[in-house]
Design a protein around this motif. Structure first.
Motif, PDB file in Angstrom:
ATOM      1  N   UNK A 103       0.823  -1.211   0.000  1.00 55.82           N
ATOM      2  CA  UNK A 103       0.000   0.000   0.000  1.00 55.82           C
ATOM      3  C   UNK A 103       0.855   1.258   0.000  1.00 55.82           C
ATOM      4  N   UNK A 104       1.986   1.207   0.687  1.00 51.88           N
ATOM      5  CA  UNK A 104       2.858   2.375   0.792  1.00 51.88           C
ATOM      6  C   UNK A 104       3.824   2.500  -0.384  1.00 51.88           C
ATOM      7  N   UNK A 105       4.329   1.371  -0.867  1.00 51.07           N
ATOM      8  CA  UNK A 105       5.385   1.421  -1.875  1.00 51.07           C
ATOM      9  C   UNK A 105       5.012   0.938  -3.252  1.00 51.07           C
ATOM     10  N   UNK A 106       3.865   0.313  -3.384  1.00 49.65           N
ATOM     11  CA  UNK A 106       3.436  -0.165  -4.687  1.00 49.65           C
ATOM     12  C   UNK A 106       4.143  -1.437  -5.130  1.00 49.65           C
ATOM     13  N   UNK A 107       3.826  -1.842  -6.337  1.00 52.41           N
ATOM     14  CA  UNK A 107       4.362  -3.084  -6.902  1.00 52.41           C
ATOM     15  C   UNK A 107       5.875  -3.070  -7.096  1.00 52.41           C
ATOM     16  N   UNK A 108       6.454  -1.865  -7.156  1.00 52.77           N
ATOM     17  CA  UNK A 108       7.904  -1.754  -7.334  1.00 52.77           C
ATOM     18  C   UNK A 108       8.666  -2.526  -6.253  1.00 52.77           C
ATOM     19  N   UNK A 109       8.093  -2.609  -5.075  1.00 51.92           N
ATOM     20  CA  UNK A 109       8.762  -3.315  -3.978  1.00 51.92           C
ATOM     21  C   UNK A 109       8.916  -4.807  -4.264  1.00 51.92           C
TER      22      UNK A 109
END
Length: 111
Positions: A103-109
């Protein structure tokens, strides 16, 4: 002062790593106020940030606090083995922590 908070053990672990992995939210508030983002961005000798160890232990409340101060930059830090805090949360079955991170960092994580 702040210099004392920035000291680390031989393995690179900071006071932030210890407080955050053990879910010490009151200690976290004090450490964030005194050390700020600079303290949160420290990594241990394995490249693990305090967000990484909090995710590994499933400390969702701690992660929420870390996101407020460190933001996506903190979440994107990778350990020496290339894993992110989201990877380690997934590997350890910490689904609630993983939700907070995505939720905070998106799929990039997850890449």
């Amino acid at each position: 002062g702040k210099e004392l908070l920035m000291l680390r053990a031989n393995n690179g672990t900071s006071c932030a790593h210890i407080a955050f992995q053990n879910g010490r939210t009151e200690a976290l508030k004090v450490l964030i106020n005194a050390g700020g983002k600079e303290l949160l961005m420290l990594v241990n000798n394995n490249g693990a940030s305090c967000a990484y160890v909090a995710a590994q232990k499933g400390q969702t409340e701690v992660l929420k606090m870390l996101v407020e101060v460190g933001g996506k930059e903190l979440l994107m830090l990778r350990a020496n083995n290339g894993t992110s805090c989201a990877h380690i949360a997934f590997q350890n079955g910490r689904t609630e922590a993983l939700k907070v991170l995505i939720n905070a960092g998106g799929k990039e994580l997850l890449m």
